[in-house]
Write an enzyme that holds these catalytic residues in place. Structure first.
Site, PDB file in Angstrom:
ATOM      1  N   ASP A  14       3.816   0.471   0.192  1.00  0.00           N
ATOM      2  CA  ASP A  14       4.564   0.951   1.353  1.00  0.00           C
ATOM      3  C   ASP A  14       6.075   0.796   1.192  1.00  0.00           C
ATOM      4  O   ASP A  14       6.748   0.225   2.052  1.00  0.00           O
ATOM      5  CB  ASP A  14       4.105   0.212   2.620  1.00  0.00           C
ATOM      6  CG  ASP A  14       2.604   0.243   2.809  1.00  0.00           C
ATOM      7  OD1 ASP A  14       2.012   1.317   2.596  1.00  0.00           O
ATOM      8  OD2 ASP A  14       2.017  -0.795   3.161  1.00  0.00           O
ATOM      9  N   GLU A 174       0.544   8.712   9.391  1.00  0.00           N
ATOM     10  CA  GLU A 174       1.245   7.429   9.363  1.00  0.00           C
ATOM     11  C   GLU A 174       2.578   7.580   8.633  1.00  0.00           C
ATOM     12  O   GLU A 174       2.958   8.668   8.219  1.00  0.00           O
ATOM     13  CB  GLU A 174       0.378   6.369   8.674  1.00  0.00           C
ATOM     14  CG  GLU A 174      -0.031   6.738   7.262  1.00  0.00           C
ATOM     15  CD  GLU A 174      -1.114   5.844   6.687  1.00  0.00           C
ATOM     16  OE1 GLU A 174      -1.482   4.854   7.340  1.00  0.00           O
ATOM     17  OE2 GLU A 174      -1.593   6.140   5.578  1.00  0.00           O
TER      18      GLU A 174
END
Length: 501
Positions: A14, A174
């Site tokens: 991420d 997301e």
């Protein structure tokens, strides 16, 4: 110049990047590990040096007894008016918060919470306004990418949370990030789940709250159709302008263990792909929207560094190593070339705080060696995916002395694969080698080297274990009855980086 992906190896998922004061800064997820949110610096987007963590104080993040892959989810880092902001989610408590600092090399603030749900929070700043976005549901119950304006000093919402985009139809929308380039706003996100169907998509509009029009050739980046290619799971990226003025997406992905071996145990790593703008202002990625091992980065002139060897002497206890949840510091002595661990009754099978300190495994092919001495209980090296999946090569006390063991923990199957009796001394060298498919474990004594067994890498993979982390190589100590002392020295771990097309 040709660059090799990944640009940051091992369990660093991420990624989010920003530019400030002539440097680039990147943060990644840390989940149940502490300190939280590793922080890196770079001159060129390719060679990254860790300079700290954003969450270094226990009051900044609740990690007590959380399960593996809970805790700190996807962070975002941004720089605005002389201040760095990092926002993230504690998925265990379902709270979005941010911390800030004026000095990137110093401590970050206590957390400031935002009353907006979902995960993967992000900031966009413009003209004195601070916009906060995440995935989830807005105040009307509409799912998608949700945004509100906040008071950046307090976290108080200044506008209702509003869904501004619902993606292109892929599951698990997301990783929202908003950018303004010339007179357009670009909203980039990820869809498809952080597995083999992962992809990066985006839309464009004229206002921070939309409406947004999706790029008609989405996904802009994905490897989901590259069957037999080692790099998979491409998604969750951040758009950044490089030193040469060109744009790049820094994103996560993973390396499966073979062309047709669809397992990955190193975790999600950091990759880069160049992007270009067409005459209508839409951007597209190189290599027909895929991420490859070899990437052309025109502005890079000084070459690319890869980690090939780690030791107690060449790593930094405060930067490279991580604890499981909040450690009991009295149980650790971190020396220059030695490590002393005091084990307790908490072991690696518990979602708790065992005496453990580890390095992320950064490549498939490794050669590890470490000297270990214990006085009672057990101490050794673990290849740790989570509390239910780990391989332990250790020395432990037995009825008439000490023995070296190999324990394989795969779900609810916990098996002693190999045992070698050591006599009345525990002073041995523990050794591990691996390739992409197999770990091989042995113990070296004054009488020779003895192989204790093997463990397949696939049983430490996300496909078997689940979750969002990767293998961490840990030194650990346990003692069921009384505190023991395990001394580790001469730790070396060498990697042989290999490209597999």
């Amino acid at each position: 110049m040709q660059v090799l992906n990944p640009i940051l190896q091992g369990f660093y998922p991420d990624p989010s990047v920003c530019h400030a004061n002539g440097k680039y800064y990147m943060v990644t997820s840390s989940f149940q590990y502490f300190p939280g949110v590793p922080l890196f610096e770079s001159d060129d987007l390719i060679n990254w040096t860790q300079i700290g963590h954003c969450l270094t104080k226990p009051n900044q993040i609740a990690l007590n007894k959380i399960n593996s892959s809970g805790g700190v989810f996807a962070p975002t880092i941004r720089f605005n008016e002389g201040i760095f902001y990092m926002t993230t989610t504690n998925d265990t408590t379902h709270q979005n918060f941010y911390v800030w600092t004026e000095d990137i090399y110093s401590q970050w603030s206590d957390p400031i919470f935002v009353d907006q749900g979902g995960i993967d929070p992000s900031f966009y700043f413009e003209d004195g306004h601070a916009y906060f976005m995440s995935n989830g549901m807005d105040d009307q119950g509409i799912p998608g990418i949700v945004q509100c304006e906040i008071d950046i000093k307090t976290g108080e919402k200044l506008s209702p949370s509003k869904t501004i985009w619902q993606g292109t139809g892929g599951r698990f929308l997301e990783s929202p990030h908003l950018y303004k380039i010339e007179d357009s706003y670009y909203l980039m996100a990820a869809e498809g789940g952080t597995e083999y169907g992962h992809m990066i998509t985006y839309a464009r509009g004229k206002d921070p709250f939309g409406p947004f029009t999706a790029y008609d050739k989405n996904p802009v980046v994905t490897n989901r159709n590259l069957g037999g290619y080692i790099i998979q799971g491409i998604g969750h990226g951040d758009l950044i302008q490089g030193p040469d003025g060109a744009y790049y997406i820094i994103h996560l992905g993973f390396r499966q263990t073979g062309m047709w071996s669809t397992f990955h145990h190193l975790g999600r790593e950091v990759f880069i792909v160049p992007v270009f703008f067409d005459e209508d202002g839409w951007f597209y990625a190189a290599d027909e929207g895929t991420t490859r091992f070899e990437v052309e980065i025109p502005h890079l002139h000084k070459g690319q560094k890869k980690i090939t060897e780690e030791s107690f002497l060449t790593t930094d206890w405060n930067l490279d190593w991580a604890f499981l949840r909040i450690p009991v510091k009295d149980n650790y002595y971190l020396g220059q070339d030695s490590l002393i661990l005091k084990g307790t009754s908490i072991d690696l099978d518990q979602a708790d705080t065992p005496t453990f300190i580890g390095l992320r495994q950064k490549d498939f092919n490794l050669d590890l060696s470490c000297d270990v001495i214990i006085d009672r209980g057990e101490g050794g090296i673990t290849f740790y995916m989570d509390e239910h999946h780990h391989y332990d090569l250790a020395v432990r006390a037995c009825g008439n002395g000490f023995e070296a063991i190999l324990r394989l923990c795969i779900g609810n199957v916990k098996h002693i694969q190999g045992v070698h009796y050591l006599g009345h001394t525990s002073n041995v060298t523990l050794k591990t080698t691996s390739d992409s498919q197999t770990y091989t474990f042995s113990v070296q004594t004054p009488k020779g080297t003895f192989t204790l067994g093997q463990g397949l890498t696939r049983y430490l993979s996300s496909e078997v274990a689940g979750g969002f982390t990767g293998v961490v190589i840990g030194c650990y100590a346990t003692s069921p009855e009384a505190v023991n002392e395990a001394v580790f020295s001469n730790f070396t771990n060498s990697y042989a980086y290999e490209i597999k097309a």
